[in-house]
Design an enzyme around this catalytic site. Structure first.
Site, PDB file in Angstrom:
ATOM      1  N   THR A 118      -5.446   1.538  -5.807  1.00  0.00           N
ATOM      2  CA  THR A 118      -5.073   0.110  -5.588  1.00  0.00           C
ATOM      3  C   THR A 118      -5.724  -0.638  -6.573  1.00  0.00           C
ATOM      4  O   THR A 118      -4.999  -1.431  -7.130  1.00  0.00           O
ATOM      5  CB  THR A 118      -5.509  -0.415  -4.336  1.00  0.00           C
ATOM      6  OG1 THR A 118      -5.210   0.427  -3.016  1.00  0.00           O
ATOM      7  CG2 THR A 118      -4.820  -1.803  -3.887  1.00  0.00           C
ATOM      8  N   GLU A 173       0.920  -1.285  -0.014  1.00  0.00           N
ATOM      9  CA  GLU A 173       0.032   0.074  -0.097  1.00  0.00           C
ATOM     10  C   GLU A 173       1.063   1.460   0.057  1.00  0.00           C
ATOM     11  O   GLU A 173       1.638   1.358   0.915  1.00  0.00           O
ATOM     12  CB  GLU A 173      -0.706   0.093   1.305  1.00  0.00           C
ATOM     13  CG  GLU A 173      -1.927   1.066   1.237  1.00  0.00           C
ATOM     14  CD  GLU A 173      -2.707   1.318  -0.058  1.00  0.00           C
ATOM     15  OE1 GLU A 173      -3.160   0.359  -0.202  1.00  0.00           O
ATOM     16  OE2 GLU A 173      -2.782   2.444  -0.297  1.00  0.00           O
ATOM     17  N   HIS A 218      -1.440   3.250   4.879  1.00  0.00           N
ATOM     18  CA  HIS A 218      -2.421   4.179   3.966  1.00  0.00           C
ATOM     19  C   HIS A 218      -2.713   5.411   4.678  1.00  0.00           C
ATOM     20  O   HIS A 218      -2.530   5.759   5.729  1.00  0.00           O
ATOM     21  CB  HIS A 218      -3.607   3.412   3.938  1.00  0.00           C
ATOM     22  CG  HIS A 218      -4.718   3.943   2.947  1.00  0.00           C
ATOM     23  ND1 HIS A 218      -5.237   4.950   2.967  1.00  0.00           N
ATOM     24  CD2 HIS A 218      -5.286   3.441   1.711  1.00  0.00           C
ATOM     25  CE1 HIS A 218      -6.166   5.202   2.024  1.00  0.00           C
ATOM     26  NE2 HIS A 218      -6.022   4.282   1.096  1.00  0.00           N
ATOM     27  N   ASP A 258       1.850  -0.050  -4.712  1.00  0.00           N
ATOM     28  CA  ASP A 258       0.645   0.142  -5.563  1.00  0.00           C
ATOM     29  C   ASP A 258       0.563   1.586  -6.300  1.00  0.00           C
ATOM     30  O   ASP A 258       0.070   1.630  -7.488  1.00  0.00           O
ATOM     31  CB  ASP A 258      -0.578  -0.140  -4.881  1.00  0.00           C
ATOM     32  CG  ASP A 258      -0.955   0.394  -3.777  1.00  0.00           C
ATOM     33  OD1 ASP A 258      -0.195   1.094  -3.204  1.00  0.00           O
ATOM     34  OD2 ASP A 258      -2.187   0.324  -3.244  1.00  0.00           O
ATOM     35  N   HIS A 259       0.878   2.480  -5.442  1.00  0.00           N
ATOM     36  CA  HIS A 259       0.849   3.861  -6.065  1.00  0.00           C
ATOM     37  C   HIS A 259       1.477   4.860  -5.095  1.00  0.00           C
ATOM     38  O   HIS A 259       1.888   4.133  -4.016  1.00  0.00           O
ATOM     39  CB  HIS A 259      -0.825   4.314  -6.263  1.00  0.00           C
ATOM     40  CG  HIS A 259      -1.548   4.118  -5.133  1.00  0.00           C
ATOM     41  ND1 HIS A 259      -1.475   4.812  -4.058  1.00  0.00           N
ATOM     42  CD2 HIS A 259      -2.405   2.888  -5.153  1.00  0.00           C
ATOM     43  CE1 HIS A 259      -2.427   4.392  -3.215  1.00  0.00           C
ATOM     44  NE2 HIS A 259      -2.925   3.236  -3.782  1.00  0.00           N
TER      45      HIS A 259
HETATM   46  C1  GP9 Z   1      -8.842  -0.478   0.557  1.00  0.00           C
HETATM   47  C2  GP9 Z   1      -7.343  -0.440  -0.148  1.00  0.00           C
HETATM   48  C3  GP9 Z   1      -6.984   1.090  -0.083  1.00  0.00           C
HETATM   49  O1  GP9 Z   1      -9.190  -1.825   0.137  1.00  0.00           O
HETATM   50  O2  GP9 Z   1      -7.087  -1.069  -1.355  1.00  0.00           O
HETATM   51  O3  GP9 Z   1      -7.477   1.739  -1.337  1.00  0.00           O
HETATM   52  P1  GP9 Z   1      -6.822   2.920  -2.053  1.00  0.00           P
HETATM   53  O4  GP9 Z   1      -7.301   4.189  -1.260  1.00  0.00           O
HETATM   54  O5  GP9 Z   1      -5.330   2.884  -1.818  1.00  0.00           O
HETATM   55  O6  GP9 Z   1      -7.251   2.668  -3.399  1.00  0.00           O
HETATM   56 MN    MN Z   2      -3.692   1.660  -2.374  1.00  0.00          MN
END
Ligand code: GP9
Ligand code: MN
Length: 617
Positions: free
Chosen positions: A297, A255, A413, A472-473
């Site tokens: 994500t 994340e 996150h 992921d980003h």
């Molecule tokens: C939530 C997680 C976070 O299930 O994938 O989402 P994001 O905000 O990073 O897209």
């Molecule tokens: Mn994410």
């Protein structure tokens, strides 16, 4: 001539309306320059920003008399409120996302919630200035009492014609500035700069309303050009083709993990000690860029599973769950009888995962309901990464082999919250608290990944399993980036900003010698790289990306807003920069890549909107 005179004499008596148009114009221009931070590269840009709201504002205020004999003063004030509300909504959204809202985004709030942090945090006392003209208009209205302007049919028509003409002139000017304005409508900054925020919203609504027709009109022949293009870009396999044939696969979605944390220290301590050691025993791709868009994500998951670019607006998981896909789970099951599962401690509906995973061909989604999630083992969005991995292992042990799985972490996150007891490193000491906290949640995530590897070794899966770890980003949005520059002791330049968009990609194949691969690439390349290692040719699918073992440097890394990065250049916000000098260079140096960028994004969109994979065997 008499018509012009008539128009102006009417307009002079249209006091309140004139005031409304003028003040809204000033506000829009100010918000465009200060709030949206629109880059002005040329005199034409300046002219466009000044001119583009006029027609649409005239048209809007026209609704105070189009259907009446007399001008309705109250309506004028109301319309001012509506325009200001829209502008302010845009401003708040921009402050958080550095982007402009789109219709699909409004519909996806039910799957992901709205603007993450409290909206109040995004407000500033200065914003109250946006109300001054409305208050003034209310006061003027009161002062005017019953006084009201009668409008003739002729004046209405002239006014309407003038407003529409101004809007058309705006569009023509926009096209003069950027001939591919509509073909590149994914470049929302360019769109807003060219036609103004109000026309942009109208266009966006129009696109959203007409999108469903692409599905109806599509046919098998629409797949031909894409097939031809995709085949023409294929390369011969490398010596690593099939190096991990038949092995289990675990993908770890890290994340919000950016590449700058790798081998970086805070107070002398590594932020990612485990990943740093893992790299010494893995393939580490050190120049991989985040290519996600509004689906975050889920966009990363989407690219990896389908090899398509994400949508320019909204998440494909939310918008296109009914399409047919040649996804990794489908391919791996057909070729090698793999079992496919996703593990993630969040609700099943988040990002519409439950539905989309079924479409993508997953056999099982282990979500929040399969985990023991308590207040003690949770923080922020849900279960913390260490208990998440611990519980995942016991699920994983029951899954048939060989398997293709994705484990999605959550602790790192925004806004990066963590109890003291879990903080294994000092907070950063930059001027951005968000960045200071980020360091601690990344460090925690690193520890969690270490436990995953320990468990895989303990249960014997390790030797037969390939682990692919990817960020992921971005986690630190542009708003807080200053803190990262302080941490890294770097200057805040466009080229450095572009480099910050790199995410780590580590592929651990037990028994393979470690290698750092500096090829430029993006998340779209993860799927072909995995298929390469598994020894699977993917020639019959409509998908993009290249195996990172053979990717050519003359192919740009393409971002969803039309920006791109090549070996030597960074094309960002319509400016071409040299990576080496970090200075803007002649646009002609970036020009040769633009056609490829447009082509790939366009084809990917056509495949998605036309649901073209349904035509493949
Ligand atoms: C939530 C997680 C976070 O299930 O994938 O989402 P994001 O905000 O990073 O897209
Ligand atoms: Mn994410």
């Amino acid at each position: 001539m008499s018509r012009v005179k008539d128009f102006f004499s009417h307009f002079l008596s249209f006091k309140l309306g004139g005031f409304a148009i003028f003040s809204l114009w000033i506000k829009t221009v100010l918000v465009s320059f200060i709030g949206f931070n629109l880059h002005v590269e040329s005199f034409l840009d300046l002219l466009l920003i000044l001119f583009n709201p006029v027609g649409s504002l005239m048209l809007l205020i026209g609704f105070s008399f189009f259907f009446f004999k007399k001008v309705k003063g109250v309506l004028i004030v109301l319309l001012m409120g509506i325009a200001t509300g829209l502008l302010y909504g845009d401003l708040l959204y921009f402050r958080f996302y550095s982007d402009f809202v789109t219709v699909p985004i409004l519909f996806q709030f039910k799957n992901v919630g709205g603007i993450g942090p409290s909206t109040f945090e995004l407000m500033s006392p200065w914003d109250l200035l946006l109300l001054v003209d409305i208050i003034l208009a209310g006061w003027l209205l009161k002062k005017m009492g019953k006084e009201s302007v009668t409008v003739s049919r002729r004046w209405k028509f002239t006014y309407l014609e003038l407003s529409v003409a101004l809007i058309l002139i705006t569009i023509v000017m926009g096209l003069v500035k950027s001939p591919y304005l509509f073909a590149e409508s994914y470049d929302r900054e360019q769109m807003v700069k060219s036609v103004g925020p109000y026309n942009y919203h109208l266009y966006d609504i129009g696109i959203a309303a007409t999108n469903p027709f692409s599905h109806l009109l599509a046919s098998k022949s629409d797949t031909e050009t894409s097939f031809k293009y995709i085949k023409s870009t294929k390369k011969d396999p490398s010596a690593l083709f099939g190096a991990a044939k038949g092995k289990n696969l675990i993908l770890v979605s890290m994340e919000s993990t950016q590449n700058f944390v790798i081998n970086e220290k805070v107070n002398g301590k590594e932020i990612t000690p485990f990943l740093n050691s893992l790299i010494k025993d893995s393939f580490y791709f050190s120049n991989i860029y985040d290519q996600t868009a509004q689906g975050k994500t889920s966009d990363a998951e989407f690219m990896i599973d389908t090899g398509l670019y994400p949508l320019s607006s909204g998440s494909a998981f939310v918008r296109k769950p009914d399409n047919v896909y040649k996804s990794l789970p489908h391919i791996l099951r057909k070729r090698e009888d793999y079992y496919a599962a996703v593990f993630h401690g969040n609700d099943r509906t988040f990002w519409n995962r439950e539905m989309m995973y079924e479409t993508l061909g997953y056999d099982r989604y282990f979500s929040k309901r399969d985990y023991s999630v308590t207040e003690e083992n949770s923080v922020n969005y849900g279960i913390k990464d260490i208990p998440f991995f611990q519980q995942t292992i016991s699920h994983l042990e029951k899954v048939p082999q060989p398997f293709y799985t994705r484990l999605i972490t959550l602790t790192n996150h925004f806004p990066f919250l963590l109890e003291e007891g879990d903080q294994l490193i000092d907070k950063g000491s930059t001027s951005e608290d968000v960045v200071n906290r980020y360091v601690t949640t990344v460090r925690y995530e690193d520890e969690a990944i270490k436990t995953l590897f320990e468990n895989l070794k303990a249960n014997g899966m390790y030797k037969n399993t390939v682990v692919v770890l990817y960020g992921d980003h971005y986690g630190i949005s542009e708003k807080y980036e200053q803190g990262v520059f302080e941490l890294l002791d770097q200057k805040d330049t466009p080229v450095n900003h572009a480099k910050l968009q790199q995410v780590p990609l580590i592929i651990h194949v037990p028994g393979e010698e470690a290698r750092t691969i500096e090829t430029n690439g993006g998340e779209i390349d993860i799927r072909p790289t995995i298929l390469h290692l598994l020894g699977i040719e993917s020639k019959d699918t409509l998908s993009f990306g290249h195996s990172l073992f053979t990717r050519r440097e003359d192919h740009p890394v393409i971002f969803r807003d039309g920006d791109f990065i090549t070996e030597k250049y960074v094309f960002q916000d319509n400016v071409c920069y040299s990576k080496k000098s970090e200075e803007p260079v002649s646009e002609s140096l970036c020009e040769p890549f633009k056609e490829t960028v447009r082509k790939e994004l366009r084809m990917s969109d056509d495949i998605l909107y036309g649901d073209l994979m349904r035509f493949l065997e």
